[in-house]
Design an enzyme around this catalytic site. Structure first.
Site, PDB file in Angstrom:
ATOM      1  N   CYS A   1       0.955  -1.309   0.108  1.00  0.00           N
ATOM      2  CA  CYS A   1      -0.017   0.133  -0.023  1.00  0.00           C
ATOM      3  C   CYS A   1       0.965   1.416   0.020  1.00  0.00           C
ATOM      4  O   CYS A   1       1.545   1.524  -0.806  1.00  0.00           O
ATOM      5  CB  CYS A   1      -0.819  -0.037   1.177  1.00  0.00           C
ATOM      6  SG  CYS A   1      -2.565   0.888   1.119  1.00  0.00           S
ATOM      7  N   TYR A   2       0.998   1.926   1.121  1.00  0.00           N
ATOM      8  CA  TYR A   2       1.819   3.228   1.216  1.00  0.00           C
ATOM      9  C   TYR A   2       3.166   2.668   0.966  1.00  0.00           C
ATOM     10  O   TYR A   2       4.039   3.522   0.225  1.00  0.00           O
ATOM     11  CB  TYR A   2       1.768   3.702   2.565  1.00  0.00           C
ATOM     12  CG  TYR A   2       2.767   4.787   2.832  1.00  0.00           C
ATOM     13  CD1 TYR A   2       2.224   6.101   2.450  1.00  0.00           C
ATOM     14  CD2 TYR A   2       3.914   4.820   3.594  1.00  0.00           C
ATOM     15  CE1 TYR A   2       3.188   7.402   2.758  1.00  0.00           C
ATOM     16  CE2 TYR A   2       4.877   5.826   3.632  1.00  0.00           C
ATOM     17  CZ  TYR A   2       4.335   7.145   3.383  1.00  0.00           C
ATOM     18  OH  TYR A   2       5.204   8.049   3.438  1.00  0.00           O
TER      19      TYR A   2
ATOM     20  N   HIS B   1      -3.814  -5.556   0.366  1.00  0.00           N
ATOM     21  CA  HIS B   1      -3.284  -5.911   1.764  1.00  0.00           C
ATOM     22  C   HIS B   1      -3.293  -7.425   1.970  1.00  0.00           C
ATOM     23  O   HIS B   1      -4.383  -8.001   2.311  1.00  0.00           O
ATOM     24  CB  HIS B   1      -4.070  -5.275   2.939  1.00  0.00           C
ATOM     25  CG  HIS B   1      -3.668  -3.902   3.209  1.00  0.00           C
ATOM     26  ND1 HIS B   1      -2.870  -3.390   3.867  1.00  0.00           N
ATOM     27  CD2 HIS B   1      -4.457  -2.816   2.645  1.00  0.00           C
ATOM     28  CE1 HIS B   1      -2.755  -2.056   3.977  1.00  0.00           C
ATOM     29  NE2 HIS B   1      -3.779  -1.722   2.960  1.00  0.00           N
TER      30      HIS B   1
ATOM     31  N   GLU C   1      -2.021  -9.206   3.932  1.00  0.00           N
ATOM     32  CA  GLU C   1      -1.940  -9.629   5.351  1.00  0.00           C
ATOM     33  C   GLU C   1      -3.229  -9.850   6.190  1.00  0.00           C
ATOM     34  O   GLU C   1      -3.625 -10.748   7.153  1.00  0.00           O
ATOM     35  CB  GLU C   1      -1.387  -8.986   6.372  1.00  0.00           C
ATOM     36  CG  GLU C   1      -1.811  -7.545   6.522  1.00  0.00           C
ATOM     37  CD  GLU C   1      -1.496  -6.466   5.371  1.00  0.00           C
ATOM     38  OE1 GLU C   1      -1.091  -6.835   4.214  1.00  0.00           O
ATOM     39  OE2 GLU C   1      -1.644  -5.118   5.724  1.00  0.00           O
TER      40      GLU C   1
END
Ligand code: XMP
Length: 507
Positions: A78-79, A164, A166
């Site tokens: 992401c970021y 994501h 995770e």
């Protein structure tokens, strides 16, 4: 090791947990940690977490100079991906709208997605997007909305994913993480035994030669913590177990037995009378909870005062990571107290330092530690049991007679679940004694007996729950046994409401 650089994502600890699940050792460092600090961990790979900032803002957090130039394989999430793109010469812009929720990777390719075929559901949560790739980089996944859902560097070991991997909403996300670890050549030999050794070393380092006080409830977290502390610091720990008279049948003995390795370090405080007389005449559920909490503090304070006079400086709690998130929102920094133990209500003049060794662990990980520490199976796999105990499973006023009736009925229900191998298939089960009496026939006579509710639910997070589809033959057997062996109960009903709208407990 894998060094996870944290840019403030709510999922950073979850990434660490996933890496442990993949049997690799990970360390979380602040996103701005210096190169030397990172080098000290001898990383085999870096993961850059997500975060709330935008990479094009002037003060957004970023890896220290040189960190991305060491040749370490990197996965940016992401970021983290956006930062990689920008750092290596690509472009990141505010997207037209925030992409949030489940998305399908309609296209994916290359070694990061090895072993995965077809559309892949992944969780997205971002408002910025990579709009231009660094020179030589490739797009390796896209969603319908987002053409750049994953990118790969020319070195074949550095990747960015906008999604994501995770979280549980990315069902195949673990495979992506595993592929990354494989490509990075990360050693995969981390076990619960290592976690245990680390925890012991940490406790010793923190506590030094000072003493630790712990409240045990009989649940898996505090019992495991008691055994862990005993192993780490031996008799410089005292575990206080308050018998408030609202426990299940045989529960106190079971806890005493399980914590026998503690020897004299286990202090069992018999306080039933104090709790029961405080509860006399009280029918309101919240009032009952408050009273149990208040009396617990009184008892615990009494014990703690004696001990603090002997130089106890630490108060240990079996707080787990999900508790930390639930009570704090962010998870770092603030000291949270598990509310049902209410040791947070200790008076100002009785202050301890908090010791929370399980603060970054999840329940199943604590259960693994419990196994290594020799906690007996019935406690290790035990369902959660509310702090106020049977006080909230007797609807209305709690009396010694009702406690006795409920204990016997509850024991039949729970041991039958065990006998039928159903105990581990439900997340929580309880018998509830209602104040209602209903009519029945015994012999030739009408009789009145209490209505007993049976409750069993399946759930992952206890926030929502589904009623358990227990076999009818099982329910039949339990109802017969209960009415036969507990004649005060005239009728047994099974609760078929899910949460919401019902709660798991009846009060
Ligand atoms: P509910 O009834 O809210 O329960 O669906 C969700 C979970 O929380 C437990 N519970 C409590 N635990 N003190 C506790 O320590 C309480 O007052 C309390 N009330 C509910 C409940 O057993 C279930 O696991």
């Amino acid at each position: 090791s894998v060094v996870i650089l944290d840019y403030g994502s709510q999922y950073t600890r979850l990434i660490a947990r996933r890496i442990r699940e993949l049997r690799a050792y990970s360390v979380i460092l602040p996103g701005t940690a210096s190169l030397e600090r990172i080098q000290a961990e001898q990383p085999q790979a870096l993961i850059l977490s997500g975060g709330p900032a935008s990479v094009f803002e002037p003060n957004s957090p970023r890896p220290a100079p040189g960190v991305l130039e060491q040749g370490w394989p990197v996965l940016g999430i992401c970021y983290g991906m956006q930062y990689l793109a920008q750092h290596f010469g690509g472009r990141v812009e505010r997207a037209g709208r925030r992409e949030y929720g489940k998305a399908n990777l309609v296209h994916h390719t290359g070694p990061l997605f090895a072993g995965l075929e077809g559309e892949l559901q992944m969780w997205m949560s971002h408002s910025d997007a990579v709009t231009e790739l660094p020179p030589g980089w490739q797009v390796v996944a896209s969603t319908e909305e987002n053409p750049v859902a994953a990118i790969a560097a020319p070195d074949g070991r550095t990747f960015g994913v906008q999604f994501h991997p995770e979280v549980v909403h990315s069902p195949k996300g673990m495979q992506v993480l595993e592929n990354f670890l494989e490509l990075a050549g990360v050693a995969r030999n981390w076990t619960a035994q290592h976690t245990l050794e680390h925890l012991i070393a940490d406790i010793r380092a923190k506590v030094g030669d000072e003493k630790v006080l712990l409240a045990v409830s009989g649940g898996v977290d505090s019992s495991t913590l008691a055994l862990l502390l005993a192993r780490a610091i031996g008799d410089r720990m005292t575990a206080v177990f308050v018998d408030h008279g609202l426990l299940r049948l045989g529960e106190r003995q079971e806890v005493e037995q399980a914590l026998r390795p503690l020897g004299k370090a286990l202090r069992v405080v018999e306080a039933s009378e104090q709790f029961l007389s405080a509860l006399q005449g009280v029918t309101d559920p919240e009032q009952k909870r408050k009273i149990v909490g208040r009396e617990f503090i009184r008892v615990f304070e009494r014990e703690a005062r004696q001990l603090s006079a002997q130089g106890y400086r630490w108060l240990a709690q079996g707080t787990l990571y999900p508790d930390v998130i639930e009570s704090a929102g962010s998870g770092e920094g603030s000291a949270n107290i598990k509310s049902h133990h209410n040791v947070g209500g200790l008076p100002e003049d009785l202050q301890f330092e908090l010791l929370e060794p399980f603060r970054y662990l999840f329940k199943d990980e604590v259960r693994e530690l419990a196994l290594l520490l020799g906690l007996p199976e019935p406690i290790r796999m035990r369902h959660p049991f509310p702090g106020p105990g049977l006080a909230i499973r007797i609807l209305g006023e709690v009396t010694p007679q009702k406690l006795e009736i409920l204990r016997r009925a509850d024991d039949i229900f729970i041991s039958s679940l065990r006998d039928w191998n159903l105990y581990d298939q439900v997340s929580q089960a309880a018998a509830i004694l209602t104040p209602m009496q209903s009519v029945g026939v015994v012999g030739d006579e009408r009789s009145y007996g209490y209505v007993l509710g049976l409750r069993a639910v399946s759930t992952i997070d206890f926030m929502t729950a589904d009623w358990a589809r227990l076999p009818l033959e099982f329910l039949d057997e339990v109802a017969r046994k209960i009415t036969r062996q507990v004649p005060e109960i005239g009728r047994v009903v099974y609760d078929i409401t899910s949460k919401p709208p019902a709660t798991i407990e009846w009060e």
